[in-house]
Design a protein around this motif. Structure first.
Motif, mmCIF file in Angstrom:
data_model
loop_
_atom_site.group_PDB
_atom_site.id
_atom_site.type_symbol
_atom_site.label_atom_id
_atom_site.label_comp_id
_atom_site.label_asym_id
_atom_site.label_seq_id
_atom_site.Cartn_x
_atom_site.Cartn_y
_atom_site.Cartn_z
ATOM 1 N N PHE A 8 0.819 -1.208 0.000
ATOM 2 C CA PHE A 8 0.000 0.000 0.000
ATOM 3 C C PHE A 8 0.854 1.260 0.000
ATOM 4 C CE2 PHE A 8 -4.747 -0.491 1.084
ATOM 5 C CZ PHE A 8 -4.867 -1.541 0.193
ATOM 6 N N THR A 9 2.003 1.196 0.631
ATOM 7 C CA THR A 9 2.905 2.351 0.572
ATOM 8 C C THR A 9 3.316 2.623 -0.870
ATOM 9 O OG1 THR A 9 3.751 1.935 2.808
ATOM 10 C CG2 THR A 9 5.116 3.282 1.353
ATOM 11 N N GLU A 10 3.623 1.560 -1.598
ATOM 12 C CA GLU A 10 3.964 1.714 -3.020
ATOM 13 C C GLU A 10 2.769 2.203 -3.828
ATOM 14 O OE1 GLU A 10 5.579 -0.940 -6.835
ATOM 15 O OE2 GLU A 10 5.606 -1.794 -4.812
ATOM 16 N N LEU A 11 1.599 1.630 -3.571
ATOM 17 C CA LEU A 11 0.396 2.038 -4.303
ATOM 18 C C LEU A 11 0.030 3.487 -3.998
ATOM 19 C CD1 LEU A 11 -1.903 -1.118 -4.027
ATOM 20 C CD2 LEU A 11 -0.486 -0.383 -5.958
ATOM 21 N N GLY A 12 0.265 3.908 -2.772
ATOM 22 C CA GLY A 12 -0.027 5.297 -2.412
ATOM 23 C C GLY A 12 0.799 6.273 -3.230
ATOM 24 N N LYS A 13 2.072 5.944 -3.437
ATOM 25 C CA LYS A 13 2.934 6.815 -4.232
ATOM 26 C C LYS A 13 2.485 6.847 -5.697
ATOM 27 C CE LYS A 13 6.996 6.053 -1.293
ATOM 28 N NZ LYS A 13 8.351 5.450 -1.205
ATOM 29 N N LYS A 14 2.107 5.686 -6.213
ATOM 30 C CA LYS A 14 1.639 5.633 -7.595
ATOM 31 C C LYS A 14 0.331 6.401 -7.751
ATOM 32 C CE LYS A 14 3.747 1.151 -8.818
ATOM 33 N NZ LYS A 14 4.495 1.625 -10.000
ATOM 34 N N PHE A 15 -0.553 6.282 -6.776
ATOM 35 C CA PHE A 15 -1.832 6.993 -6.820
ATOM 36 C C PHE A 15 -1.604 8.500 -6.796
ATOM 37 C CE2 PHE A 15 -5.504 8.964 -4.784
ATOM 38 C CZ PHE A 15 -6.564 8.434 -5.515
ATOM 39 N N VAL A 45 -7.119 0.589 -6.111
ATOM 40 C CA VAL A 45 -6.648 -0.668 -5.515
ATOM 41 C C VAL A 45 -7.195 -1.864 -6.278
ATOM 42 C CG1 VAL A 45 -6.845 -2.129 -3.446
ATOM 43 C CG2 VAL A 45 -6.262 0.293 -3.222
ATOM 44 N N ARG A 46 -8.349 -1.711 -6.886
ATOM 45 C CA ARG A 46 -8.965 -2.804 -7.637
ATOM 46 C C ARG A 46 -8.539 -2.806 -9.106
ATOM 47 N NH1 ARG A 46 -15.227 -2.330 -6.812
ATOM 48 N NH2 ARG A 46 -15.121 -4.246 -8.019
ATOM 49 N N SER A 47 -7.698 -1.875 -9.507
ATOM 50 C CA SER A 47 -7.297 -1.755 -10.911
ATOM 51 C C SER A 47 -6.254 -2.795 -11.284
ATOM 52 C CB SER A 47 -6.728 -0.357 -11.165
ATOM 53 O OG SER A 47 -5.456 -0.213 -10.529
ATOM 54 N N PRO A 48 -6.088 -3.082 -12.578
ATOM 55 C CA PRO A 48 -5.055 -4.031 -13.026
ATOM 56 C C PRO A 48 -3.656 -3.627 -12.595
ATOM 57 C CG PRO A 48 -6.640 -3.634 -14.780
ATOM 58 C CD PRO A 48 -6.966 -2.649 -13.692
ATOM 59 N N GLU A 49 -3.348 -2.343 -12.614
ATOM 60 C CA GLU A 49 -2.012 -1.881 -12.208
ATOM 61 C C GLU A 49 -1.739 -2.236 -10.747
ATOM 62 O OE1 GLU A 49 0.643 2.232 -11.751
ATOM 63 O OE2 GLU A 49 -1.418 2.329 -12.488
ATOM 64 N N ALA A 50 -2.720 -1.979 -9.880
ATOM 65 C CA ALA A 50 -2.541 -2.286 -8.462
ATOM 66 C C ALA A 50 -2.457 -3.791 -8.234
ATOM 67 C CB ALA A 50 -3.689 -1.692 -7.657
ATOM 68 N N LYS A 51 -3.226 -4.558 -8.976
ATOM 69 C CA LYS A 51 -3.200 -6.010 -8.811
ATOM 70 C C LYS A 51 -1.831 -6.585 -9.165
ATOM 71 C CE LYS A 51 -8.150 -6.934 -9.338
ATOM 72 N NZ LYS A 51 -9.194 -7.578 -10.158
ATOM 73 N N GLN A 52 -1.159 -5.981 -10.127
ATOM 74 C CA GLN A 52 0.192 -6.437 -10.478
ATOM 75 C C GLN A 52 1.147 -6.243 -9.312
ATOM 76 O OE1 GLN A 52 1.405 -4.418 -14.050
ATOM 77 N NE2 GLN A 52 0.194 -5.716 -15.400
ATOM 78 N N VAL A 53 1.030 -5.106 -8.634
ATOM 79 C CA VAL A 53 1.886 -4.829 -7.478
ATOM 80 C C VAL A 53 1.583 -5.815 -6.355
ATOM 81 C CG1 VAL A 53 2.410 -3.134 -5.674
ATOM 82 C CG2 VAL A 53 2.145 -2.378 -8.047
ATOM 83 N N LEU A 54 0.298 -6.064 -6.118
ATOM 84 C CA LEU A 54 -0.103 -6.937 -5.016
ATOM 85 C C LEU A 54 0.301 -8.394 -5.265
ATOM 86 C CD1 LEU A 54 -3.559 -5.246 -4.505
ATOM 87 C CD2 LEU A 54 -1.801 -5.398 -2.744
ATOM 88 N N THR A 55 0.080 -8.880 -6.457
ATOM 89 C CA THR A 55 0.421 -10.278 -6.744
ATOM 90 C C THR A 55 1.937 -10.481 -6.786
ATOM 91 O OG1 THR A 55 0.159 -9.846 -9.129
ATOM 92 C CG2 THR A 55 -1.718 -10.798 -7.962
ATOM 93 N N ALA A 56 2.679 -9.468 -7.219
ATOM 94 C CA ALA A 56 4.140 -9.561 -7.212
ATOM 95 C C ALA A 56 4.665 -9.679 -5.784
ATOM 96 C CB ALA A 56 4.750 -8.345 -7.890
ATOM 97 N N ALA A 57 3.898 -9.148 -4.820
ATOM 98 C CA ALA A 57 4.299 -9.207 -3.418
ATOM 99 C C ALA A 57 3.882 -10.515 -2.748
ATOM 100 C CB ALA A 57 3.701 -8.031 -2.664
ATOM 101 N N GLY A 58 3.181 -11.367 -3.484
ATOM 102 C CA GLY A 58 2.800 -12.657 -2.930
ATOM 103 C C GLY A 58 1.334 -12.823 -2.605
ATOM 104 N N PHE A 59 0.559 -11.754 -2.759
ATOM 105 C CA PHE A 59 -0.886 -11.887 -2.559
ATOM 106 C C PHE A 59 -1.503 -12.677 -3.696
ATOM 107 C CE2 PHE A 59 0.021 -8.069 -0.024
ATOM 108 C CZ PHE A 59 -0.710 -8.337 1.126
#
Length: 284
Positions: free
Chosen positions: A76-83, A267-281
């Motif tokens: 989320f820290t990473e997603l916050g910066k991207k947002f 957070v529900r966007s494809p871009e965010a999902k890439q970040v989340l799944t790369a982290a192991g989610f």
């Protein structure tokens, strides 16, 4: 020159004049039609453009406060910066912690725009109190693993090894989603385990391993992956019985309702999902 010839010439001149005037009027009418069409096109463009004529859709503005489960800290820290980069003029502030404690704060009136919990049960305490705006959405899932020091000095291979003599284990408190998931996994393995400490969030349980205060802890796979330089992870089959869904919702009393809705959508966007799944989610 006869009178008849003169009259004929005058009639020809008059006819020519009429033809010239007619052609001029037609030409002007044609040009006028083009000008009218251009004006109409410009008006249509103006109607569909933003205030600056760029056609951009207005984006989120202002501060957005997000209460999120501790296990979401890195992503989320990473997603916050991207947002923020995609929405100039916004500032995302996070409050990370145990989901149950965050839910209690929200229900007590703490100002927040978005809540991302590590379990549906925790989110339900907020929705039951009327704190969510709309229906929460599950955006990722997470699985438990056993965190051990690098090199796994106790040679832990599964849950049963955590009950061995002299093995010190940290768990999350049962009120916290990672603690509830750990109890579910232990029940699936038909094991009783007495931890030496109960932590209020998953990061606390992980830190105990980092500091060498315990030999192992049950945490999320994502937490081990984010701390791979210091921690090793040991997967175990019973984890499949204790997978946690992570719901997210804009809050009913959000100070920045538009910003809350925009962040949840991101957070529900494809871009965010890439970040989340790369982290192991896992995808829901």
């Amino acid at each position: 020159m006869s009178t008849r010839t003169t009259a004929s010439r005058r009639l020809a001149v008059a006819t020519a004049a009429v033809l010239v005037l007619g052609l001029g009027a037609t030409a002007c009418g044609s040009d006028g039609g083009k000008s009218s069409g251009s004006a109409s096109s410009a008006a249509t463009t103006g109607a569909t453009s933003g205030a600056d004529g760029s056609g951009a859709v207005p984006k989120a503005k202002g501060g957005i406060t997000v209460f999120a489960a501790a296990s979401l800290k890195e992503t989320f820290t990473e997603l916050g910066k991207k947002f923020e980069a995609a929405n100039p003029g916004t500032k995302v502030t996070f409050n990370f912690g145990g989901s149950s404690a965050l839910a209690t704060s929200i229900n007590s009136g703490a100002p927040a725009d978005v809540f991302a919990a590590a379990s549906p049960a925790t989110m339900k305490t907020v929705t039951d109190a009327g704190g969510a705006s709309g229906q929460p959405t599950t955006f990722v899932r997470n699985t438990l693993t056993i965190a051990v020091p690098k090199g796994n000095p106790k040679h832990i291979a599964g849950l049963k090894d955590l009950t061995g003599s002299g093995v010190k284990v940290a768990l999350c408190a049962k009120e916290v989603p990672c603690g509830a998931a750990a109890l579910t996994a232990l029940k699936a393995a038909d094991l009783n385990l007495t931890p030496v400490t109960l932590e209020q969030d998953v990061k606390g349980a992980l830190t105990k391993v980092e500091l060498g205060e315990v030999d192992a802890s049950l945490v999320y796979r994502t937490d081990v992956q984010s701390d791979a330089a210091k921690i090793d992870g040991v997967d175990f089959p019973e984890a499949a019985k204790a997978v946690n869904d992570y719901p997210i919702a804009a809050l009913a009393k959000a100070p920045n309702k538009d910003g809350a809705a925009a962040f949840v959508a991101y957070v529900r966007s494809p871009e965010a999902k890439q970040v989340l799944t790369a982290a192991g989610f896992q995808a829901p």
